[in-house]
Design a protein around this motif. Structure first.
Motif, PDB file in Angstrom:
ATOM      1  N   ASN A  89       0.793  -1.231   0.000  1.00  0.00           N
ATOM      2  CA  ASN A  89       0.000   0.000   0.000  1.00  0.00           C
ATOM      3  C   ASN A  89       0.829   1.287   0.000  1.00  0.00           C
ATOM      4  N   SER A  90       2.149   1.171  -0.103  1.00  0.00           N
ATOM      5  CA  SER A  90       3.009   2.324  -0.384  1.00  0.00           C
ATOM      6  C   SER A  90       4.388   1.801  -0.753  1.00  0.00           C
ATOM      7  N   GLY A  91       5.186   2.674  -1.314  1.00  0.00           N
ATOM      8  CA  GLY A  91       6.577   2.301  -1.597  1.00  0.00           C
ATOM      9  C   GLY A  91       7.290   1.945  -0.299  1.00  0.00           C
ATOM     10  N   MET A  92       7.053   2.708   0.765  1.00  0.00           N
ATOM     11  CA  MET A  92       7.712   2.427   2.043  1.00  0.00           C
ATOM     12  C   MET A  92       7.273   1.088   2.628  1.00  0.00           C
ATOM     13  N   ALA A  93       6.007   0.698   2.413  1.00  0.00           N
ATOM     14  CA  ALA A  93       5.550  -0.619   2.893  1.00  0.00           C
ATOM     15  C   ALA A  93       6.325  -1.716   2.165  1.00  0.00           C
ATOM     16  N   ALA A  94       6.564  -1.521   0.857  1.00  0.00           N
ATOM     17  CA  ALA A  94       7.326  -2.504   0.075  1.00  0.00           C
ATOM     18  C   ALA A  94       8.785  -2.524   0.534  1.00  0.00           C
ATOM     19  N   ILE A  95       9.350  -1.348   0.731  1.00  0.00           N
ATOM     20  CA  ILE A  95      10.767  -1.243   1.109  1.00  0.00           C
ATOM     21  C   ILE A  95      11.002  -1.850   2.491  1.00  0.00           C
ATOM     22  N   SER A  96      10.139  -1.506   3.453  1.00  0.00           N
ATOM     23  CA  SER A  96      10.336  -2.043   4.806  1.00  0.00           C
ATOM     24  C   SER A  96      10.128  -3.559   4.813  1.00  0.00           C
ATOM     25  N   CYS A 115      20.180   7.197  -0.611  1.00  0.00           N
ATOM     26  CA  CYS A 115      18.900   6.537  -0.892  1.00  0.00           C
ATOM     27  C   CYS A 115      17.758   7.440  -0.413  1.00  0.00           C
ATOM     28  N   TYR A 116      16.560   7.106  -0.820  1.00  0.00           N
ATOM     29  CA  TYR A 116      15.355   7.865  -0.436  1.00  0.00           C
ATOM     30  C   TYR A 116      15.342   8.117   1.082  1.00  0.00           C
ATOM     31  N   GLY A 117      15.113   9.352   1.492  1.00  0.00           N
ATOM     32  CA  GLY A 117      15.225   9.752   2.895  1.00  0.00           C
ATOM     33  C   GLY A 117      14.524   8.836   3.883  1.00  0.00           C
ATOM     34  N   LEU A 187      17.147  -3.450  -4.439  1.00  0.00           N
ATOM     35  CA  LEU A 187      17.379  -2.217  -5.202  1.00  0.00           C
ATOM     36  C   LEU A 187      16.070  -1.473  -5.434  1.00  0.00           C
ATOM     37  N   ASP A 188      16.083  -0.175  -5.150  1.00  0.00           N
ATOM     38  CA  ASP A 188      14.939   0.699  -5.425  1.00  0.00           C
ATOM     39  C   ASP A 188      15.029   1.116  -6.893  1.00  0.00           C
ATOM     40  N   ASN A 189      14.090   0.618  -7.699  1.00  0.00           N
ATOM     41  CA  ASN A 189      14.128   0.843  -9.154  1.00  0.00           C
ATOM     42  C   ASN A 189      13.045   1.825  -9.608  1.00  0.00           C
ATOM     43  N   HIS A 209       9.803  -0.851  -5.538  1.00  0.00           N
ATOM     44  CA  HIS A 209       9.283   0.305  -6.276  1.00  0.00           C
ATOM     45  C   HIS A 209       8.373   1.154  -5.417  1.00  0.00           C
ATOM     46  N   SER A 210       8.468   2.459  -5.625  1.00  0.00           N
ATOM     47  CA  SER A 210       7.363   3.306  -5.245  1.00  0.00           C
ATOM     48  C   SER A 210       6.463   3.334  -6.471  1.00  0.00           C
ATOM     49  N   ALA A 211       5.376   2.551  -6.447  1.00  0.00           N
ATOM     50  CA  ALA A 211       4.446   2.503  -7.582  1.00  0.00           C
ATOM     51  C   ALA A 211       3.619   3.783  -7.657  1.00  0.00           C
ATOM     52  N   THR A 212       3.754   4.610  -6.606  1.00  0.00           N
ATOM     53  CA  THR A 212       3.143   5.945  -6.590  1.00  0.00           C
ATOM     54  C   THR A 212       3.666   6.787  -7.758  1.00  0.00           C
ATOM     55  N   LYS A 213       4.887   6.490  -8.200  1.00  0.00           N
ATOM     56  CA  LYS A 213       5.557   7.333  -9.182  1.00  0.00           C
ATOM     57  C   LYS A 213       5.141   6.905 -10.601  1.00  0.00           C
ATOM     58  N   TYR A 214       6.037   6.309 -11.392  1.00  0.00           N
ATOM     59  CA  TYR A 214       5.692   6.055 -12.796  1.00  0.00           C
ATOM     60  C   TYR A 214       4.648   4.949 -12.996  1.00  0.00           C
ATOM     61  N   VAL A 222      -1.239   6.037  -4.015  1.00  0.00           N
ATOM     62  CA  VAL A 222       0.011   5.714  -3.312  1.00  0.00           C
ATOM     63  C   VAL A 222       0.115   4.193  -3.271  1.00  0.00           C
ATOM     64  N   ALA A 223       1.235   3.643  -3.749  1.00  0.00           N
ATOM     65  CA  ALA A 223       1.389   2.184  -3.804  1.00  0.00           C
ATOM     66  C   ALA A 223       2.864   1.824  -3.892  1.00  0.00           C
ATOM     67  N   GLY A 224       3.152   0.559  -3.615  1.00  0.00           N
ATOM     68  CA  GLY A 224       4.531   0.068  -3.718  1.00  0.00           C
ATOM     69  C   GLY A 224       4.542  -1.326  -4.284  1.00  0.00           C
ATOM     70  N   SER A 342       6.984  14.315  -4.355  1.00  0.00           N
ATOM     71  CA  SER A 342       6.685  13.199  -5.250  1.00  0.00           C
ATOM     72  C   SER A 342       7.083  13.548  -6.687  1.00  0.00           C
ATOM     73  N   TRP A 343       6.843  12.638  -7.608  1.00  0.00           N
ATOM     74  CA  TRP A 343       7.252  12.789  -8.993  1.00  0.00           C
ATOM     75  C   TRP A 343       6.689  11.595  -9.761  1.00  0.00           C
ATOM     76  N   GLY A 344       6.928  11.570 -11.079  1.00  0.00           N
ATOM     77  CA  GLY A 344       6.522  10.414 -11.882  1.00  0.00           C
ATOM     78  C   GLY A 344       5.104  10.523 -12.413  1.00  0.00           C
TER      79      GLY A 344
HETATM   80  C1  LIG Z   1       8.640   8.231  -3.250  1.00  0.00           C
HETATM   81  C2  LIG Z   1       9.767   7.282  -3.151  1.00  0.00           C
HETATM   82  C3  LIG Z   1       9.717   6.174  -2.303  1.00  0.00           C
HETATM   83  C4  LIG Z   1       8.588   5.944  -1.328  1.00  0.00           C
HETATM   84  O1  LIG Z   1       7.417   5.612  -1.961  1.00  0.00           O
HETATM   85  P1  LIG Z   1       5.970   5.891  -1.301  1.00  0.00           P
HETATM   86  O2  LIG Z   1       5.051   5.322  -2.308  1.00  0.00           O
HETATM   87  O3  LIG Z   1       5.855   7.362  -1.118  1.00  0.00           O
HETATM   88  O4  LIG Z   1       5.938   5.180   0.000  1.00  0.00           O
HETATM   89  C5  LIG Z   1      10.767   5.276  -2.346  1.00  0.00           C
HETATM   90  N1  LIG Z   1      11.821   5.469  -3.148  1.00  0.00           N
HETATM   91  C6  LIG Z   1      11.925   6.533  -3.950  1.00  0.00           C
HETATM   92  C7  LIG Z   1      13.123   6.680  -4.820  1.00  0.00           C
HETATM   93  C8  LIG Z   1      10.908   7.484  -3.980  1.00  0.00           C
HETATM   94  O5  LIG Z   1      11.022   8.561  -4.753  1.00  0.00           O
END
Ligand SMILES: *Cc1c(COP(=O)(O)O)cnc(C)c1O
Length: 394
Positions: A89-96, A115-117, A187-189, A209-214, A222-224, A342-344
């Motif tokens: 449900n977010s990029g951070m959920a996927a990353i964690s 890396c992403y803050g 890797l964050d792609n 991935h932050s699927a929130t972006k592209y 907001v997705a991951g 954000s971006w993408g």
């Molecule tokens: C935005 C972003 C994330 C986090 O994604 P969310 O969907 O906001 O949780 C992770 N990595 C990068 C590079 C991002 O730009």
């Protein structure tokens, strides 16, 4: 000609258009949103079989799997060239989830310092559970490998290109070492959106991935996502997916599915527009440095050409005039670029902030531009008038 068959050898655009949608429910060209929490079985034996034996031919409960989500996941796996993918449900959920899946108790992690803050913040948060992290710049693979402690390091966290400064890591060299030493690579792609870089082909174990972006692409969800082997993702489905419960619900999954349909066409436009605008910006003399992976002058151009097939719409620059008020005035004067994080997405965006002093003698102001789908000539005119109005031109 035969209808679409999932196992045939199609090109990526054909897979994105049709994979996972072989069954046309009531002839609907777009799959329905399966807005339901559970699925019914004919008999109790059948239901128990699915739960106890872990059978996956039918969905049981939407915290574990849902048909709408599964269609988007199949397409993401095809994009990344991995066996499977899962949405969160977010990029951070996927990353964690990816980081936790790689660790077995208190462990040591090596991570890219730009890396992403919030990823950094998560790694620092994990120190309360005994996880320690060594941050490395990442451009020198020998330095990455030197930071790995045999028997202690369990994961190497990469982001190539990294956030803000767009530094690359040598994936082949780092992943070869990690595979030989049983260290999981993540890797964050998000930047390459799986289209311009296939980390799994270089040996990366988990692509996040932050699927929130592209992937989403329309700034409305907001997705991951995590892409990887069937073995890793099956284990993760029973553990980090099911136990943390940070699944992507059916409706946002459907929005990701809709976004994926135009992913490659959007990225083509983002790439051309950003390359054009970054090159033009270099020519104005207003920037000491333009950090754009797509420029001929990109310092790691040889590595870029080895591991990437294109670049996307995000870059930053360091204004020559390092006066915070003028840099902020530049961002405020932009008319087509929205001031926002954000971006993408479809829309151009700007953020401006002093960088972490880590990579500099002293903190420097940096401007990051997200190039959207507007007409590049209009964006250039907008940047030009804002440079003039804020006195950022030399
Ligand atoms: C935005 C972003 C994330 C986090 O994604 P969310 O969907 O906001 O949780 C992770 N990595 C990068 C590079 C991002 O730009």
């Amino acid at each position: 000609m035969a209808r679409f068959e999932p196992d045939r050898d199609y090109g990526l655009n054909t897979l994105i258009a049709h994979l996972g949608e072989e069954e046309k429910i009531k002839g609907a060209v777009v799959p329905p949103i399966f807005q339901n929490s559970l699925f019914l079985f004919e008999t109790i034996d059948d239901l128990n079989g699915h739960i106890r034996e872990g059978r996956t031919d039918m969905d049981v409960y939407s915290r574990v799997s849902n048909p709408t989500t599964s269609i988007a996941e199949k397409k993401i796996a095809a994009i990344e060239g991995t066996e499977e993918a899962r949405l969160f449900n977010s990029g951070m959920a996927a990353i964690s989830a990816a980081i936790l899946s790689a660790l077995d108790g208190p462990a040591h992690v090596v991570a890219v310092d730009t890396c992403y803050g919030p990823t950094r913040q998560f790694l620092d948060y994990m120190s309360r559970y005994g996880v320690t992290t060594t941050y490395i710049e990442g451009t020198d693979p020998d330095a990455v490998i030197a930071a790995i402690r045999p028997g202690e390091t369990q994961a190497v966290y990469l982001e190539s290109p990294s956030s803000v400064l767009f530094l690359l890591q040598d994936l082949t060299t780092i992943c070869r070492y990690c595979r030989e030493h049983g260290v999981t690579t993540i890797l964050d792609n998000s930047y390459s959106a799986g289209v311009f870089q296939k980390p799994a082909s270089f040996g990366v174990d988990l692509v996040v991935h932050s699927a929130t972006k592209y992937f989403g692409g329309h700034s409305d969800v907001v997705a991951g996502a995590i892409a990887g082997s069937k073995e890793r993702l099956t284990k993760m489905t029973m553990e980090e997916v099911s136990l943390f419960g940070a699944i992507l619900p059916p409706f946002p999954s459907w929005l990701i599915l809709r976004g994926l349909r135009t992913l490659t066409v959007r990225l083509k436009h983002h790439q051309e527009a950003a390359n054009h605008i970054a090159k033009w910006l270099q020519g104005t003399g207003a920037a000491d440095a333009v950090h754009h992976v797509g420029l001929d002058s990109f310092p790691q151009a040889a590595l870029r050409d080895r591991q990437m097939t294109g670049t996307s719409g995000l870059f930053s620059f360091e204004p020559k005039v390092q006066d915070g008020e003028k840099v902020k005035a530049f961002a405020n004067h932009l008319g087509l670029f929205g001031r926002g994080v954000s971006w993408g997405g479809f829309e151009s965006l700007v953020v401006a902030f002093p960088t972490h002093p880590m990579h500099y003698e002293s903190s420097r102001w940096i401007v990051r531009l997200n190039i959207g789908l507007e007409e590049p000539a209009d964006l250039i005119a907008d940047i030009q008038q804002a440079l003039h109005a804020s006195e950022l031109l030399p």
